[in-house]
Write a protein that holds these residues in place. Sequence first.
Motif, PDB file in Angstrom:
ATOM      1  N   SER A 186       0.833  -1.206   0.000  1.00 10.63           N
ATOM      2  CA  SER A 186       0.000   0.000   0.000  1.00 10.63           C
ATOM      3  C   SER A 186       0.869   1.259   0.000  1.00 10.63           C
ATOM      4  O   SER A 186       0.573   2.231  -0.711  1.00 10.63           O
ATOM      5  CB  SER A 186      -0.929   0.004   1.214  1.00 10.63           C
ATOM      6  OG  SER A 186      -1.808  -1.109   1.182  1.00 10.63           O
ATOM      7  N   VAL A 187       1.935   1.246   0.760  1.00  7.52           N
ATOM      8  CA  VAL A 187       2.838   2.403   0.784  1.00  7.52           C
ATOM      9  C   VAL A 187       3.556   2.548  -0.561  1.00  7.52           C
ATOM     10  O   VAL A 187       3.669   3.655  -1.106  1.00  7.52           O
ATOM     11  CB  VAL A 187       3.849   2.273   1.938  1.00  7.52           C
ATOM     12  CG1 VAL A 187       4.906   3.366   1.854  1.00  7.52           C
ATOM     13  CG2 VAL A 187       3.136   2.335   3.276  1.00  7.52           C
ATOM     14  N   ALA A 188       4.055   1.420  -1.110  1.00  7.08           N
ATOM     15  CA  ALA A 188       4.752   1.489  -2.396  1.00  7.08           C
ATOM     16  C   ALA A 188       3.816   1.945  -3.510  1.00  7.08           C
ATOM     17  O   ALA A 188       4.192   2.755  -4.367  1.00  7.08           O
ATOM     18  CB  ALA A 188       5.349   0.123  -2.731  1.00  7.08           C
ATOM     19  N   GLY A 585      -3.658  -5.795   8.398  1.00  8.29           N
ATOM     20  CA  GLY A 585      -2.946  -4.911   7.487  1.00  8.29           C
ATOM     21  C   GLY A 585      -3.726  -3.646   7.187  1.00  8.29           C
ATOM     22  O   GLY A 585      -3.149  -2.550   7.114  1.00  8.29           O
ATOM     23  N   LEU A 586      -5.049  -3.769   7.006  1.00  7.71           N
ATOM     24  CA  LEU A 586      -5.876  -2.585   6.767  1.00  7.71           C
ATOM     25  C   LEU A 586      -5.863  -1.655   7.980  1.00  7.71           C
ATOM     26  O   LEU A 586      -5.815  -0.422   7.828  1.00  7.71           O
ATOM     27  CB  LEU A 586      -7.313  -3.004   6.437  1.00  7.71           C
ATOM     28  CG  LEU A 586      -7.526  -3.696   5.088  1.00  7.71           C
ATOM     29  CD1 LEU A 586      -8.977  -4.132   4.940  1.00  7.71           C
ATOM     30  CD2 LEU A 586      -7.138  -2.779   3.942  1.00  7.71           C
ATOM     31  N   VAL A 587      -5.904  -2.237   9.171  1.00  7.50           N
ATOM     32  CA  VAL A 587      -5.830  -1.414  10.381  1.00  7.50           C
ATOM     33  C   VAL A 587      -4.507  -0.651  10.425  1.00  7.50           C
ATOM     34  O   VAL A 587      -4.473   0.553  10.728  1.00  7.50           O
ATOM     35  CB  VAL A 587      -5.998  -2.293  11.634  1.00  7.50           C
ATOM     36  CG1 VAL A 587      -5.718  -1.479  12.901  1.00  7.50           C
ATOM     37  CG2 VAL A 587      -7.399  -2.872  11.700  1.00  7.50           C
ATOM     38  N   MET A 588      -3.410  -1.335  10.079  1.00 12.15           N
ATOM     39  CA  MET A 588      -2.107  -0.677  10.089  1.00 12.15           C
ATOM     40  C   MET A 588      -2.031   0.425   9.027  1.00 12.15           C
ATOM     41  O   MET A 588      -1.458   1.491   9.259  1.00 12.15           O
ATOM     42  CB  MET A 588      -1.002  -1.714   9.861  1.00 12.15           C
ATOM     43  CG  MET A 588      -0.870  -2.742  10.974  1.00 12.15           C
ATOM     44  SD  MET A 588      -0.517  -1.984  12.580  1.00 12.15           S
ATOM     45  CE  MET A 588       1.077  -1.264  12.252  1.00 12.15           C
ATOM     46  N   CYS A 589      -2.618   0.173   7.846  1.00 10.55           N
ATOM     47  CA  CYS A 589      -2.635   1.196   6.796  1.00 10.55           C
ATOM     48  C   CYS A 589      -3.416   2.430   7.249  1.00 10.55           C
ATOM     49  O   CYS A 589      -2.989   3.574   7.023  1.00 10.55           O
ATOM     50  CB  CYS A 589      -3.247   0.631   5.518  1.00 10.55           C
ATOM     51  SG  CYS A 589      -2.223  -0.582   4.664  1.00 10.55           S
ATOM     52  N   TRP A 590      -4.553   2.211   7.865  1.00 10.22           N
ATOM     53  CA  TRP A 590      -5.353   3.341   8.356  1.00 10.22           C
ATOM     54  C   TRP A 590      -4.610   4.102   9.452  1.00 10.22           C
ATOM     55  O   TRP A 590      -4.703   5.332   9.540  1.00 10.22           O
ATOM     56  CB  TRP A 590      -6.705   2.854   8.856  1.00 10.22           C
ATOM     57  CG  TRP A 590      -7.604   2.402   7.736  1.00 10.22           C
ATOM     58  CD1 TRP A 590      -7.656   2.920   6.475  1.00 10.22           C
ATOM     59  CD2 TRP A 590      -8.558   1.343   7.779  1.00 10.22           C
ATOM     60  NE1 TRP A 590      -8.586   2.236   5.731  1.00 10.22           N
ATOM     61  CE2 TRP A 590      -9.165   1.265   6.490  1.00 10.22           C
ATOM     62  CE3 TRP A 590      -8.972   0.447   8.758  1.00 10.22           C
ATOM     63  CZ2 TRP A 590     -10.145   0.338   6.184  1.00 10.22           C
ATOM     64  CZ3 TRP A 590      -9.952  -0.486   8.451  1.00 10.22           C
ATOM     65  CH2 TRP A 590     -10.533  -0.525   7.177  1.00 10.22           C
ATOM     66  N   GLU A 612      -2.058   3.949  -0.213  1.00 10.20           N
ATOM     67  CA  GLU A 612      -3.182   3.758  -1.127  1.00 10.20           C
ATOM     68  C   GLU A 612      -3.607   2.295  -1.073  1.00 10.20           C
ATOM     69  O   GLU A 612      -2.814   1.396  -1.383  1.00 10.20           O
ATOM     70  CB  GLU A 612      -2.793   4.148  -2.551  1.00 10.20           C
ATOM     71  CG  GLU A 612      -3.947   4.065  -3.527  1.00 10.20           C
ATOM     72  CD  GLU A 612      -3.603   4.651  -4.868  1.00 10.20           C
ATOM     73  OE1 GLU A 612      -4.073   4.125  -5.893  1.00 10.20           O
ATOM     74  OE2 GLU A 612      -2.849   5.647  -4.910  1.00 10.20           O
ATOM     75  N   ILE A 613      -4.848   2.070  -0.692  1.00 10.50           N
ATOM     76  CA  ILE A 613      -5.395   0.712  -0.567  1.00 10.50           C
ATOM     77  C   ILE A 613      -6.216   0.401  -1.807  1.00 10.50           C
ATOM     78  O   ILE A 613      -7.077   1.186  -2.210  1.00 10.50           O
ATOM     79  CB  ILE A 613      -6.256   0.586   0.701  1.00 10.50           C
ATOM     80  CG1 ILE A 613      -5.418   0.918   1.941  1.00 10.50           C
ATOM     81  CG2 ILE A 613      -6.842  -0.807   0.821  1.00 10.50           C
ATOM     82  CD1 ILE A 613      -6.226   1.024   3.216  1.00 10.50           C
ATOM     83  N   SER A 614      -5.952  -0.745  -2.409  1.00 11.35           N
ATOM     84  CA  SER A 614      -6.637  -1.144  -3.633  1.00 11.35           C
ATOM     85  C   SER A 614      -7.260  -2.518  -3.439  1.00 11.35           C
ATOM     86  O   SER A 614      -6.647  -3.424  -2.846  1.00 11.35           O
ATOM     87  CB  SER A 614      -5.655  -1.178  -4.803  1.00 11.35           C
ATOM     88  OG  SER A 614      -6.222  -1.791  -5.935  1.00 11.35           O
ATOM     89  N   LEU A 615      -8.491  -2.679  -3.937  1.00  9.30           N
ATOM     90  CA  LEU A 615      -9.161  -3.979  -3.852  1.00  9.30           C
ATOM     91  C   LEU A 615      -8.422  -5.034  -4.657  1.00  9.30           C
ATOM     92  O   LEU A 615      -8.336  -6.200  -4.244  1.00  9.30           O
ATOM     93  CB  LEU A 615     -10.608  -3.848  -4.338  1.00  9.30           C
ATOM     94  CG  LEU A 615     -11.549  -3.009  -3.458  1.00  9.30           C
ATOM     95  CD1 LEU A 615     -12.927  -2.931  -4.093  1.00  9.30           C
ATOM     96  CD2 LEU A 615     -11.645  -3.603  -2.056  1.00  9.30           C
ATOM     97  N   VAL A 616      -7.895  -4.645  -5.802  1.00 11.29           N
ATOM     98  CA  VAL A 616      -7.123  -5.594  -6.620  1.00 11.29           C
ATOM     99  C   VAL A 616      -5.884  -6.041  -5.859  1.00 11.29           C
ATOM    100  O   VAL A 616      -5.515  -7.228  -5.869  1.00 11.29           O
ATOM    101  CB  VAL A 616      -6.747  -4.939  -7.961  1.00 11.29           C
ATOM    102  CG1 VAL A 616      -5.842  -5.855  -8.773  1.00 11.29           C
ATOM    103  CG2 VAL A 616      -7.999  -4.584  -8.756  1.00 11.29           C
TER     104      VAL A 616
END
Length: 652
Positions: A186-188, A585-590, A612-616
């Motif tokens: 997500s960061v990359a 992972g989503l919690v960490m991204c948020w 940036e979080i992507s469903l794909v």
Amino acid sequence: MSRGEVREHPALPALYLLALGTPALAVTEGPTWVSVIGWAGAISLALLIIRFVLVGFTGYERLVGLRIIRRAGFDPLASASSSDSTPDPGFEPTPVWTRGPFWLALFWITAALGLIALVGFNYTVDRDDAAMLELFKPLRVGLVFYVAVASFAGLLVLIGQRFSVFGTTSIIGVVLGVAALLVVQSVATGFQHEFERRVLGVYAHINVTRAFGISEYRRFEGWLRTLPGVEGASPFVYYAMALAPYTGGPVTEGSPGGAGVAGSDVKLASVLVKGIEPSTADQVIDLPPHLERGSGRVIPLTDLRSSYELMPVPDRADGDLPQVIAATPDPRGPGWYDDAITRWNTTEHGEDPFRIGRTHIDDDVWEDPPDATLDIPVQDRIDTSSLPTIFIGVGLARELDLGEGDIVRLVDPGATFDHSEEPKFVYYLVAGVFQAGFQEYDSRLVYVDIKELQRFKFRGKDIVSGVDLRLSDQDMAEEVGAAIRDALNTTEMAEYSVLEWQKLNENLFSSIRTQKNIITVILSLVIFVASFNVLSALWTMVIRRTPEVAIIMSMGATGPQVARIFQVTGMTIGLAGSLAGVVFGLVMCWLVQLYGYTLDPEVYFIEQLPVEISLVQIAWILGLGLVICFIATIPPSLRAARLRPVEGLRYE
């Protein structure tokens, strides 16, 4: 063939091997055979998953497999039915704080409270207030760490309530691997897309240039607008110059930069000047929102003004033009040049069209101002209404201590090659400050009306460097660029240069993609290492449950059915670990987004760590975890399938 042997279809081993080539799809720039291997692997993997869903998750294989890793004493049906029974009078209930649901609720409630506190901080504290952010930095770091630990502990309690010790330890390994991969991806991805957005906010999707300039650019622009996928077009001129602030002090001959540069300690900055057409530039670049971000108010592009009158230049003969341009009518109509050059010749242009300072600034400004006026700002002592205007970046404004309403001069240090004359310069009024969010652009790029830069680069002639294009879909750039090349460069010598946005910063984008791919491979090894935990746990289960396997096979179960029992077990571990890893992972991204980790723009070009979080992206990470766990189930499953019932019951 004996009963205990595996009876698999002959095509299945081939599908297993082909499925290993699925990661080749991640290679975006490579030979064709790599792409073929990737698609063959993806199709094979899809067929194996469909077969596994239709066959492996049916019948007793699923029930037996889930029973292997289910926590001892956990039976949802039994717990539901026992609620209706009459409790034993001598029964003493266990304290509530020793039960799993209590800790589960406690951890998740505290994690939610921490998230709410972070969100509230972002809404109440100005993110641009560096002093306030630094003051509350320990609190914010503590909240991030607290929410992360509480979320992981909640997942650990939830998994431990459902699965055995072997299953829980295996699942936790997959959770950490999937979560780490999701956060870094997500960061990359955020870095990659943020770079693309900021580059495309300053540069167009495609720009078409000609080495000696384009005089027929109006016809050229009209043809480009007819191409499929083109949404906007605008002419431009680029020129490297020097910029210096003007403070109204005395002018000293022979000072740095030539005559007319005030003071020996004047600040100079090398800048790239872009001349744009105010009426059409917003069709190809994102300058209006950049101006609003940098100046704090809406500034129309029409605030870029210029009173300079260009010398008309006739279009080249149709025989010298590409066929598509020659066939495009001139929007100015036939015979426009004769009228334009006649009107231009009757206009007074002066001897030197560059050094216009004395014609627009009172003569007394060039001398030492009286003591009574020293404290009066220079913009209040002179009439700036007739000066041309300029937009500068926020980084350049900080470097030279400039703002709206200040006066600057643009100097052309390359006016002559033999230094026989002084450099040319023109005074400008700063009409706005923009912030593109890219340090390189904010500190070295300025905008003027296109006529002002035509004055310098083409010595006042109506010629432009090229035309910018914006497309409806940025990914169409290569396709549209190839079509333009085919239509324009019909001769042996390529007269026109077509540059797509991907090639504008090709080295930068390539390095970002390479780093992203390398990080993906490295962090995929974390899931791969976790799969060894799954393999060892399943192998231990096979050894410990050899008598039970033998009993099942003696009752009529075939080798493939026994293999599917342990495949279900391993895939359940993989599915539970992958899903829990995605959640963590989503919690960490948020948390990273809410914290807003700042970066040094001079090193990373951007100010804040993008996520940036992507469903794909989530889907392929989830699929990767399942594939690796499925591969880990193959050795213990084959070991169980090849077990002979006689050997399993020999010592029973």
